[in-house]
Design a protein around this motif. Sequence first.
Motif, PDB file in Angstrom:
ATOM      1  N   SER A 569       0.837  -1.193   0.000  1.00 40.08           N
ATOM      2  CA  SER A 569       0.000   0.000   0.000  1.00 40.08           C
ATOM      3  C   SER A 569       0.871   1.241   0.000  1.00 40.08           C
ATOM      4  O   SER A 569       2.052   1.189   0.312  1.00 40.08           O
ATOM      5  N   ALA A 570       0.285   2.352  -0.376  1.00 41.98           N
ATOM      6  CA  ALA A 570       1.017   3.613  -0.409  1.00 41.98           C
ATOM      7  C   ALA A 570       0.038   4.707  -0.002  1.00 41.98           C
ATOM      8  O   ALA A 570      -0.892   5.006  -0.733  1.00 41.98           O
ATOM      9  N   ARG A 571       0.255   5.291   1.167  1.00 42.60           N
ATOM     10  CA  ARG A 571      -0.720   6.259   1.669  1.00 42.60           C
ATOM     11  C   ARG A 571       0.007   7.440   2.307  1.00 42.60           C
ATOM     12  O   ARG A 571       1.016   7.267   2.986  1.00 42.60           O
ATOM     13  N   MET A 572      -0.532   8.634   2.061  1.00 42.06           N
ATOM     14  CA  MET A 572       0.037   9.842   2.640  1.00 42.06           C
ATOM     15  C   MET A 572      -1.085  10.711   3.195  1.00 42.06           C
ATOM     16  O   MET A 572      -2.100  10.930   2.528  1.00 42.06           O
ATOM     17  N   TYR A 573      -0.893  11.164   4.430  1.00 46.75           N
ATOM     18  CA  TYR A 573      -1.836  12.084   5.058  1.00 46.75           C
ATOM     19  C   TYR A 573      -1.134  13.424   5.284  1.00 46.75           C
ATOM     20  O   TYR A 573       0.000  13.460   5.770  1.00 46.75           O
ATOM     21  N   VAL A 574      -1.804  14.501   4.955  1.00 44.00           N
ATOM     22  CA  VAL A 574      -1.302  15.842   5.220  1.00 44.00           C
ATOM     23  C   VAL A 574      -2.255  16.507   6.208  1.00 44.00           C
ATOM     24  O   VAL A 574      -3.442  16.678   5.921  1.00 44.00           O
ATOM     25  N   LEU A 575      -1.743  16.847   7.400  1.00 41.86           N
ATOM     26  CA  LEU A 575      -2.570  17.470   8.427  1.00 41.86           C
ATOM     27  C   LEU A 575      -2.513  18.988   8.291  1.00 41.86           C
ATOM     28  O   LEU A 575      -1.433  19.567   8.172  1.00 41.86           O
ATOM     29  N   ALA A 576      -3.675  19.630   8.316  1.00 43.74           N
ATOM     30  CA  ALA A 576      -3.752  21.087   8.218  1.00 43.74           C
ATOM     31  C   ALA A 576      -4.745  21.602   9.244  1.00 43.74           C
ATOM     32  O   ALA A 576      -5.837  21.039   9.401  1.00 43.74           O
ATOM     33  N   THR A 577      -4.381  22.653   9.946  1.00 42.73           N
ATOM     34  CA  THR A 577      -5.279  23.242  10.936  1.00 42.73           C
ATOM     35  C   THR A 577      -6.428  23.952  10.231  1.00 42.73           C
ATOM     36  O   THR A 577      -6.200  24.828   9.384  1.00 42.73           O
ATOM     37  N   ARG A 578      -7.633  23.530  10.576  1.00 44.51           N
ATOM     38  CA  ARG A 578      -8.808  24.068   9.886  1.00 44.51           C
ATOM     39  C   ARG A 578      -8.964  25.566  10.140  1.00 44.51           C
ATOM     40  O   ARG A 578      -8.717  26.058  11.240  1.00 44.51           O
ATOM     41  N   GLY A 579      -9.367  26.281   9.068  1.00 44.39           N
ATOM     42  CA  GLY A 579      -9.619  27.710   9.181  1.00 44.39           C
ATOM     43  C   GLY A 579      -8.368  28.561   9.175  1.00 44.39           C
ATOM     44  O   GLY A 579      -8.422  29.733   9.526  1.00 44.39           O
ATOM     45  N   THR A 580      -7.215  27.978   8.763  1.00 46.94           N
ATOM     46  CA  THR A 580      -5.963  28.740   8.703  1.00 46.94           C
ATOM     47  C   THR A 580      -5.391  28.657   7.294  1.00 46.94           C
ATOM     48  O   THR A 580      -5.902  27.932   6.434  1.00 46.94           O
ATOM     49  N   THR A 581      -4.309  29.370   7.094  1.00 50.78           N
ATOM     50  CA  THR A 581      -3.660  29.345   5.781  1.00 50.78           C
ATOM     51  C   THR A 581      -3.099  27.970   5.441  1.00 50.78           C
ATOM     52  O   THR A 581      -2.777  27.713   4.285  1.00 50.78           O
ATOM     53  N   GLU A 582      -2.978  27.080   6.434  1.00 48.24           N
ATOM     54  CA  GLU A 582      -2.512  25.732   6.133  1.00 48.24           C
ATOM     55  C   GLU A 582      -3.425  25.014   5.151  1.00 48.24           C
ATOM     56  O   GLU A 582      -2.968  24.147   4.395  1.00 48.24           O
ATOM     57  N   GLU A 583      -4.713  25.343   5.150  1.00 46.15           N
ATOM     58  CA  GLU A 583      -5.635  24.720   4.201  1.00 46.15           C
ATOM     59  C   GLU A 583      -5.189  25.005   2.766  1.00 46.15           C
ATOM     60  O   GLU A 583      -5.105  24.101   1.930  1.00 46.15           O
ATOM     61  N   ASP A 584      -4.907  26.275   2.484  1.00 46.33           N
ATOM     62  CA  ASP A 584      -4.470  26.637   1.138  1.00 46.33           C
ATOM     63  C   ASP A 584      -3.097  26.072   0.842  1.00 46.33           C
ATOM     64  O   ASP A 584      -2.817  25.611  -0.277  1.00 46.33           O
ATOM     65  N   TYR A 585      -2.193  26.103   1.829  1.00 47.60           N
ATOM     66  CA  TYR A 585      -0.850  25.547   1.631  1.00 47.60           C
ATOM     67  C   TYR A 585      -0.930  24.073   1.250  1.00 47.60           C
ATOM     68  O   TYR A 585      -0.200  23.603   0.379  1.00 47.60           O
ATOM     69  N   ALA A 586      -1.792  23.331   1.933  1.00 46.30           N
ATOM     70  CA  ALA A 586      -1.901  21.903   1.674  1.00 46.30           C
ATOM     71  C   ALA A 586      -2.298  21.653   0.216  1.00 46.30           C
ATOM     72  O   ALA A 586      -1.702  20.815  -0.466  1.00 46.30           O
ATOM     73  N   ARG A 587      -3.284  22.382  -0.253  1.00 44.16           N
ATOM     74  CA  ARG A 587      -3.728  22.187  -1.641  1.00 44.16           C
ATOM     75  C   ARG A 587      -2.631  22.583  -2.623  1.00 44.16           C
ATOM     76  O   ARG A 587      -2.385  21.908  -3.620  1.00 44.16           O
ATOM     77  N   ARG A 588      -1.960  23.687  -2.335  1.00 47.28           N
ATOM     78  CA  ARG A 588      -0.923  24.156  -3.253  1.00 47.28           C
ATOM     79  C   ARG A 588       0.275  23.216  -3.264  1.00 47.28           C
ATOM     80  O   ARG A 588       0.847  22.933  -4.310  1.00 47.28           O
ATOM     81  N   GLN A 589       0.638  22.703  -2.086  1.00 48.89           N
ATOM     82  CA  GLN A 589       1.812  21.848  -2.016  1.00 48.89           C
ATOM     83  C   GLN A 589       1.592  20.534  -2.760  1.00 48.89           C
ATOM     84  O   GLN A 589       2.537  19.970  -3.312  1.00 48.89           O
ATOM     85  N   LEU A 590       0.360  20.059  -2.777  1.00 48.72           N
ATOM     86  CA  LEU A 590       0.069  18.778  -3.407  1.00 48.72           C
ATOM     87  C   LEU A 590      -0.386  18.933  -4.856  1.00 48.72           C
ATOM     88  O   LEU A 590      -0.728  17.954  -5.509  1.00 48.72           O
ATOM     89  N   ARG A 591      -0.377  20.147  -5.358  1.00 53.59           N
ATOM     90  CA  ARG A 591      -0.822  20.390  -6.727  1.00 53.59           C
ATOM     91  C   ARG A 591       0.039  19.650  -7.745  1.00 53.59           C
ATOM     92  O   ARG A 591      -0.453  19.147  -8.760  1.00 53.59           O
TER      93      ARG A 591
END
Length: 633
Positions: A569-591
Amino acid sequence: MSEQSESDDAGLSAARFHEVVQELGRPVLSASDAARILGVSQATASDLLDTLADAGRIERVDVSGDPVVWYPSDLQSFADREHVIAFPDRRELVVEHPEQFTRAQLAQFAHLVDSTRDGAYIYRIREEDIWQAPYDHLDGLLRTMRSVLPERSPHLEEWVERQWTRARRFALVTHPDGYTLLSASSPDLMGNVARQKLEAGEHLRADVSDTESWVNDDAVGEVKRVLYEAGYPVQDQRDLETGDPLDVDLTLDLREYQAHWVERFEESGSGVFVGPPGSGKTVAAMGAMASVGGETLVLVPSRDLAEQWHASLLEHTTLTDEQIGEYHGGTKEIRPVTIATYQTAGMDRHRMLFDERRWGLIVYDEVHHVPAAVYRRSADLQAKHRLGLSATPTREDDREKEIFTLIGPPIGTDWSALFEAGFVAEPEVEIRYVPWGDDLSRNEYASAEGHERRQVAAMNPAKVDAVRALLDAHPDQKTLVFVEYLEQGRILAEALDAPFISGEMRHGERGVHFRAFRDGERETLVISRVGDEGIDLPNAEVAIVASGLGGSRRQGAQRAGRTMRPTGSARMYVLATRGTTEEDYARRQLRHLASKGVRVTEGDAPGFEEGSEGEESGNDDADFDDRDDLDAA
């Protein structure tokens, strides 16, 4: 309309109805809409739609302004279907809910610039995307484009053909007397572009003809860079040096795609092997070494990677230990195959040792380091065969074009093709949102600014419980937990009873923990940015990114790459604090992963499914950079 046509139309299917609404561009239509698209009368269209509705295949409703409209019974299913919308004049594509095949095809000729929360991806076709497209002929590129676009666009295809031709108007060739010539496709290009942009004496030694100029050997790299920036990539067709001979063979068979990479490298003499982690780029590079048959310099970013190269060469080739040397802070040996760090090779007091050796091949591992100022000097070795290796040759400063200018064109295989063939396990990538662990942290985030604000969100104390829950969900699986900050690494290591691997840990001690992880004696490691590249962890099954979302797109792909191996299996989880800029960072980093055909999903962290909403996302610190690890080795 003929009687035969009326009979055919009477069999209007639900699939054909979906095609009609797809063409219309909205999920509801009137009889007049259907009549226009189907080429029948409005009365006939109304009868056809009523028949389909009576069969329960579509729905109808009376509305004001139009007696009846029809829509798919499963409207959500229709909304989730793939839609490709092209804007040829802007050279942009908007793709809603793209399939893996579509994303992989788009990666061959377009650049993913943005994505939205509702599953839409925005691509732009740039000049450099066409210049660097991995095709031998224009027809192959156009076929790929046509397989994705909803309809052919002569205007766009004409622009693509112009860019394809533009990238082949200058070439570096070897004169029969052995010196290097810059050749142009016309006197106008040589006179008004090359000789205007390049300095006589510094770059060009003398004019040979209206279309040819003699290039100074030590200025080849600069000539390529200047003309590239002027909009004219240079084809490198020189007879490159093979160096002192080296007899080396592989002790294993290359996979079909690896053999194809080596064949393309043989044809050009330079290039960058681009493929997902686990695809065997290092082994393919050894195939290139055997093909060149000359002494080889391997440049790597770290001592860890140097040691791994040394071990892999002994395992997979006929080279002996006496033929392989390492040159870095730990040891300094110059041998027929020498593995050196970029930084050491670029220092003045060491450069002479490398310049005096007759290398036939220079291998640049993790080639995305080359454009950085501390590494660029090592790219001056232009007369040799040059091979770069990278899963992710993207840079946040958008200078990846220099990689292909100084080293060579990209050579690679679609990630999706390797996933489907079973050579590499496609990772399941999930962004998991975590609410604030306490009001103190939430308030601290609200009052902080810039990098301090990112750090507060990254170190949200609730992430400790989120990591624990994910580990509980994957018992007995080898897991890497990535962190950005030393303090958070120590907190997680203590909570999980796991070692924390950082730049502060001695090199030898790191090796002990890595071996224990590889051998199954330890199932969890907490690791800083020192684990982003250059560390061989082939059995990692799960990666959890607890923090580090302010890093680059490449960093996200590298961390996912720690789970991308041929089996399991191959699985990756990215944790981001809800309601912060981490939400946008997570999407951008995984683009970048999404652009390669990897599906990225979103959801709440385990244990927080009913999590609080938190603050609204902001963009006050949404800057990206390729800054060094805070605890770099």
